[in-house]
Write an enzyme that holds these catalytic residues in place. Structure first.
Site, PDB file in Angstrom:
ATOM      1  N   GLY A   9       0.798  -1.141  -0.059  1.00 37.03           N
ATOM      2  CA  GLY A   9       0.085  -0.073  -0.011  1.00 37.03           C
ATOM      3  C   GLY A   9       0.978   1.331   0.070  1.00 37.03           C
ATOM      4  N   GLY A  14       0.975   4.894   3.467  1.00 41.25           N
ATOM      5  CA  GLY A  14       1.940   4.218   2.949  1.00 41.25           C
ATOM      6  C   GLY A  14       3.067   5.546   2.380  1.00 41.25           C
ATOM      7  CD  GLU A 126       1.381   2.478  19.496  1.00 38.64           C
ATOM      8  OE1 GLU A 126       2.159   1.791  20.543  1.00 38.64           O
ATOM      9  OE2 GLU A 126       0.316   3.005  19.803  1.00 38.64           O
ATOM     10  CB  VAL A 129      -6.085   1.804  18.406  1.00 43.84           C
ATOM     11  CG1 VAL A 129      -6.986   2.507  19.351  1.00 43.84           C
ATOM     12  CG2 VAL A 129      -6.757   0.360  18.262  1.00 43.84           C
ATOM     13  CG  ASP A 198     -12.739   3.272  12.843  1.00 45.56           C
ATOM     14  OD1 ASP A 198     -11.958   2.794  11.916  1.00 45.56           O
ATOM     15  OD2 ASP A 198     -12.616   4.149  13.705  1.00 45.56           O
ATOM     16  CE  LYS A 202      -9.651   3.512  14.844  1.00 46.03           C
ATOM     17  NZ  LYS A 202     -10.304   4.874  14.590  1.00 46.03           N
TER      18      LYS A 202
HETATM   19  P1  NAP Z   1      -5.164   4.457   0.982  1.00 42.45           P
HETATM   20  O1  NAP Z   1      -4.794   5.893   1.036  1.00 42.45           O
HETATM   21  O2  NAP Z   1      -6.841   4.132   0.297  1.00 42.45           O
HETATM   22  O3  NAP Z   1      -4.057   3.366   0.415  1.00 42.45           O
HETATM   23  C1  NAP Z   1      -4.399   2.111   0.282  1.00 42.45           C
HETATM   24  C2  NAP Z   1      -3.226   1.831  -0.762  1.00 42.45           C
HETATM   25  O4  NAP Z   1      -3.331   0.148  -0.840  1.00 42.45           O
HETATM   26  C3  NAP Z   1      -3.051   2.252  -2.028  1.00 42.45           C
HETATM   27  O5  NAP Z   1      -1.616   2.376  -2.459  1.00 42.45           O
HETATM   28  C4  NAP Z   1      -3.613   1.101  -2.988  1.00 42.45           C
HETATM   29  O6  NAP Z   1      -3.124   0.942  -4.330  1.00 42.45           O
HETATM   30  C5  NAP Z   1      -3.327   0.056  -1.977  1.00 42.45           C
HETATM   31  N1  NAP Z   1      -4.167  -1.091  -2.452  1.00 42.45           N
HETATM   32  C6  NAP Z   1      -5.518  -1.385  -1.869  1.00 42.45           C
HETATM   33  N2  NAP Z   1      -5.962  -2.612  -1.993  1.00 42.45           N
HETATM   34  C7  NAP Z   1      -5.224  -3.150  -2.820  1.00 42.45           C
HETATM   35  C8  NAP Z   1      -5.130  -4.269  -3.501  1.00 42.45           C
HETATM   36  N3  NAP Z   1      -6.189  -5.173  -3.331  1.00 42.45           N
HETATM   37  N4  NAP Z   1      -3.777  -4.711  -4.257  1.00 42.45           N
HETATM   38  C9  NAP Z   1      -2.953  -3.789  -4.394  1.00 42.45           C
HETATM   39  N5  NAP Z   1      -2.767  -2.910  -3.684  1.00 42.45           N
HETATM   40  C10 NAP Z   1      -4.018  -2.332  -2.925  1.00 42.45           C
HETATM   41  O7  NAP Z   1      -5.682   3.918   2.462  1.00 42.45           O
HETATM   42  P2  NAP Z   1      -4.899   4.641   3.858  1.00 42.45           P
HETATM   43  O8  NAP Z   1      -5.659   5.762   4.344  1.00 42.45           O
HETATM   44  O9  NAP Z   1      -3.368   4.984   3.672  1.00 42.45           O
HETATM   45  O10 NAP Z   1      -4.925   3.245   4.793  1.00 42.45           O
HETATM   46  C11 NAP Z   1      -4.156   2.481   5.090  1.00 42.45           C
HETATM   47  C12 NAP Z   1      -4.471   1.353   6.301  1.00 42.45           C
HETATM   48  O11 NAP Z   1      -4.253   2.452   7.416  1.00 42.45           O
HETATM   49  C13 NAP Z   1      -5.979   1.210   6.592  1.00 42.45           C
HETATM   50  O12 NAP Z   1      -6.076  -0.065   7.239  1.00 42.45           O
HETATM   51  C14 NAP Z   1      -6.556   2.200   7.529  1.00 42.45           C
HETATM   52  O13 NAP Z   1      -7.652   1.825   8.123  1.00 42.45           O
HETATM   53  C15 NAP Z   1      -5.196   2.571   8.253  1.00 42.45           C
HETATM   54  N6  NAP Z   1      -5.170   3.885   9.062  1.00 42.45           N
HETATM   55  C16 NAP Z   1      -5.367   5.037   8.038  1.00 42.45           C
HETATM   56  C17 NAP Z   1      -5.494   6.389   8.737  1.00 42.45           C
HETATM   57  C18 NAP Z   1      -5.564   7.485   7.959  1.00 42.45           C
HETATM   58  O14 NAP Z   1      -5.598   8.491   8.486  1.00 42.45           O
HETATM   59  N7  NAP Z   1      -5.731   7.249   6.519  1.00 42.45           N
HETATM   60  C19 NAP Z   1      -5.380   6.253  10.044  1.00 42.45           C
HETATM   61  C20 NAP Z   1      -5.096   5.125  10.864  1.00 42.45           C
HETATM   62  C21 NAP Z   1      -5.189   3.945  10.318  1.00 42.45           C
HETATM   63  P3  NAP Z   1      -3.271   2.279  -5.435  1.00 42.45           P
HETATM   64  O15 NAP Z   1      -2.511   3.425  -4.670  1.00 42.45           O
HETATM   65  O16 NAP Z   1      -2.569   1.590  -6.532  1.00 42.45           O
HETATM   66  O17 NAP Z   1      -4.979   2.544  -5.298  1.00 42.45           O
END
Ligand code: NAP
Length: 432
Positions: A9, A14, A126, A129, A198, A202
Site C-alpha cells: 500500500g 504508505g 500501534e 488505534v 470502526d 478499536k
Molecule cells: P489508502 O490511501 O486508500 O491507500 C491504500 C493503498 O493500498 C493504495 O496504495 C492502494 O493502491 C493499495 N491497495 C489497496 N487495495 C489493494 C489491492 N487489493 N492490491 C494492491 N494494492 C492495494 O489507505 P490509507 O488511508 O493509507 O489506509 C491504510 C491503512 O491504514 C488502513 O488499514 C486504514 O484503516 C489505516 N489507517 C489509516 C489512517 C488514515 O488517516 N488514513 C489512520 C489510521 C489507520 P493504489 O495506490 O494503486 O490505489
C-alpha cells in the site's frame, strides 16, 4: 546492517511512511538502517506524491510477502482481503509484520497471532488505534504493572468532527456529514465511522490488550451517531454535558464474577470530564488503573503523517530487536500478544449507567407525575426532570436518571410509551 521493508500500500499512510524513511535526518539513528525494498499497489500508472524508482513498485503483492530479501512487511492496504491473506502469508514466510489495519486485527487477530507465535514473528499494530497517538505500546508495556479497570475514549475522528461541528454550529447530522465528506474527513460510504463499527474494532483491540484476554469483535455493543440530533446536543449543553461517541471497556469485578463491559455509543459527557474537550478530528483515550489512577492519551487520531509516525515506530522496535538478538528465537512477551482465554462480556441488560431521555408529551395534567411513577415502579430514580420546551402543541420533557440497570430502564420505557400522555420518545442516550 540494513533492514528491508516491503510496503503493501502506497496511499495516505504508505506515502507518509515512505516520507519518514526517505528522510531520516534529525530522527532516531536506527532509521538510517531501514530501507524500502518493494512497494505493492493496485495501479502502477497512478500519479504519486513521491517518485519511487519504478523497479520498486509492483502489483504482485504475493511476491513481496515471500521475497527472501524482505525482513518486515508493512501492511497499509486497508480492508479485510487481500490484507488478511497477505499478512498470514508473510508470517508463514517468517516475516515480521506491522499493520495499521484495525478491521483485520479486530476480526482475525486470533488467527494471525496464533500463526505469528508459532512462527516466532511479531505483528505490531500501534497505528491501528488512535492514529499517531502512542497507546498500544503503553498498554502492553508502560502500564503493565497496573490492574486496568477501564479504557474509554474518543477513537473515531470522523464522528468526533461531526459531533463537534453539530455542537458548535447547531447544525444537523446530515448537513455536517455532507460537509465532512466534502472536506475528506468522511468517506463516501460513511457507515464504518458513523455507525460506530470502526470505534468497535478499536475498543476490541484495546480491551484485549488492557484486560489480557481475547475479545470477539461481535461481542462489542455498537450504536452510532445517526440518531443524535441538534436538539439533544442543545439540551445536553444546558444540562452541563457534551455528546461524544465513546468506546468503553470496563472491568466489572464482582465477588463471584469478572466480566467486561464492552460498548460503543453516543454518550452525554460532563463538560468537566477530561474527554469532553477532545474536539474535531482529535482522539483521546483515558485509561484507569491501580495504582496509577487516570492517564489520558490525546492527539491526532488519523492523517498520513501522524499514522506513519506510529507505523515507523513499530518498524523501529522490530529492527531494535533484530539488531540486538539477530534472529528472534523467543518472542518478547512485552511486545507480542499471547492470550489464551476469552474475556467474559457482560450482557447490556446488566449494565448500570445513567440515562438521558427526551419525551414529547400531550398537554394533560400531571404528566410529570405519571412519568415519575412509571420510572419508580421499575426501580429507576431520577436525577433531574426538566420541562424545557414546547414543540408544536406538545410539551418536551427531558429526564436524567441516576445509575440504573439498563434492563430496568428499558422496562420502564415500555410502560411509559403506553401512557396516554406520551406522544413519543425521540431520544434515549447514555450518560457518563
Ligand atoms: P489508502 O490511501 O486508500 O491507500 C491504500 C493503498 O493500498 C493504495 O496504495 C492502494 O493502491 C493499495 N491497495 C489497496 N487495495 C489493494 C489491492 N487489493 N492490491 C494492491 N494494492 C492495494 O489507505 P490509507 O488511508 O493509507 O489506509 C491504510 C491503512 O491504514 C488502513 O488499514 C486504514 O484503516 C489505516 N489507517 C489509516 C489512517 C488514515 O488517516 N488514513 C489512520 C489510521 C489507520 P493504489 O495506490 O494503486 O490505489
Amino acid at each position: 546492517m540494513t533492514f528491508k521493508i516491503g510496503l503493501l500500500g502506497f496511499g495516505v499512510v504508505g506515502t507518509g511512511t515512505a516520507k519518514i524513511l526517505l528522510d531520516p535526518f534529525g530522527r532516531h539513528p536506527v532509521l538510517k538502517e531501514i530501507t524500502i525494498g518493494r512497494v505493492g499497489v493496485r495501479t502502477l500508472d497512478k500519479p504519486r506524491e513521491i517518485e519511487l524508482s519504478p523497479h520498486l513498485l509492483t502489483t504482485d503483492l504475493e511476491s513481496i510477502v515471500t521475497d527472501p530479501e524482505i525482513d518486515i512487511i508493512v501492511e497499509l492496504l486497508g480492508g479485510l482481503e487481500p490484507a488478511r491473506s497477505l499478512i498470514l502469508k508473510a508470517i508463514a514466510s517468517g516475516k515480521h509484520v506491522v499493520t495499521a489495519n484495525k478491521a483485520v486485527i479486530a476480526r482475525f487477530g486470533d488467527e494471525i497471532y496464533a500463526k505469528a507465535n508459532e512462527k516466532g514473528v511479531y505483528v505490531l499494530l500501534e497505528a491501528a488505534v488512535g492514529g499517531g497517538i502512542p497507546v498500544i505500546k503503553p498498554l502492553k508495556q508502560s502500564l503493565g504493572a497496573n490492574r486496568i479497570s477501564s479504557i474509554m475514549g474518543i477513537v473515531n475522528g470522523t464522528t468526533n468532527y461531526i459531533l463537534t461541528e453539530m455542537s458548535q454550529k447547531g447544525a444537523d447530522f446530515s448537513e455536517v456529514l455532507a460537509k465532512a465528506q466534502e472536506l475528506g474527513y468522511a468517506e463516501a460510504d460513511p457507515t464504518a465511522d458513523v455507525d460506530g463499527f470502526d470505534a468497535a474494532d478499536k475498543i476490541a483491540i484495546l480491551a484485549s490488550l488492557g484486560f489480557g484476554g481475547r475479545v470477539k469483535r461481535e461481542d462489542v455493543y455498537c450504536e452510532g451517531i445517526r440518531q443524535v440530533s441538534a436538539v439533544d446536543i442543545a439540551y445536553a449543553d444546558r444540562l452541563g454535558f457534551v455528546i461524544k461517541l465513546l468506546a468503553i471497556a470496563k472491568d466489572t469485578v464482582k465477588e463471584d464474577s469478572d466480566t467486561l463491559e464492552l460498548r460503543v455509543h453516543p454518550t452525554l459527557v460532563p463538560k468537566i470530564h477530561p474527554l469532553a474537550n477532545a474536539n474535531g478530528v482529535y482522539n483521546a483515550i483515558l485509561v484507569e488503573g491501580e495504582p496509577l489512577g487516570q492517564v489520558m492519551f490525546y492527539g491526532p487520531g488519523a492523517g498520513g503523517g501522524p499514522t506513519a509516525s506510529a507505523v515507523v515506530s513499530d518498524v523501529m522496535n522490530i529492527v531494535g530487536i533484530l539488531k540486538s538478538s539477530g534472529k528472534t528465537k523467543e518472542l518478547d512477551p512485552l511486545l507480542s500478544c499471547i492470550h489464551q482465554h476469552y474475556c467474559q462480556i457482560a450482557p447490556m441488560e446488566s449494565l448500570s449507567t445513567r440515562f438521558y431521555a427526551r419525551f414529547l408529551c400531550r398537554d394533560v395534567p400531571g404528566v410529570i407525575g405519571h412519568l415519575g411513577m412509571a420510572f419508580g415502579d421499575h426501580g429507576v430514580s431520577l436525577e433531574s426532570v426538566v420541562q424545557i420546551g414546547i414543540r408544536g402543541d406538545l410539551a418536551e420533557i427531558v429526564v436524567v436518571t441516576h445509575d440504573v440497570r439498563e434492563g430496568n430502564f428499558r422496562n420502564a420505557l415500555v410502560a411509559i410509551d403506553s401512557l396516554e400522555a406520551i406522544d413519543s420518545i425521540p431520544s434515549i442516550l447514555r450518560v457518563l
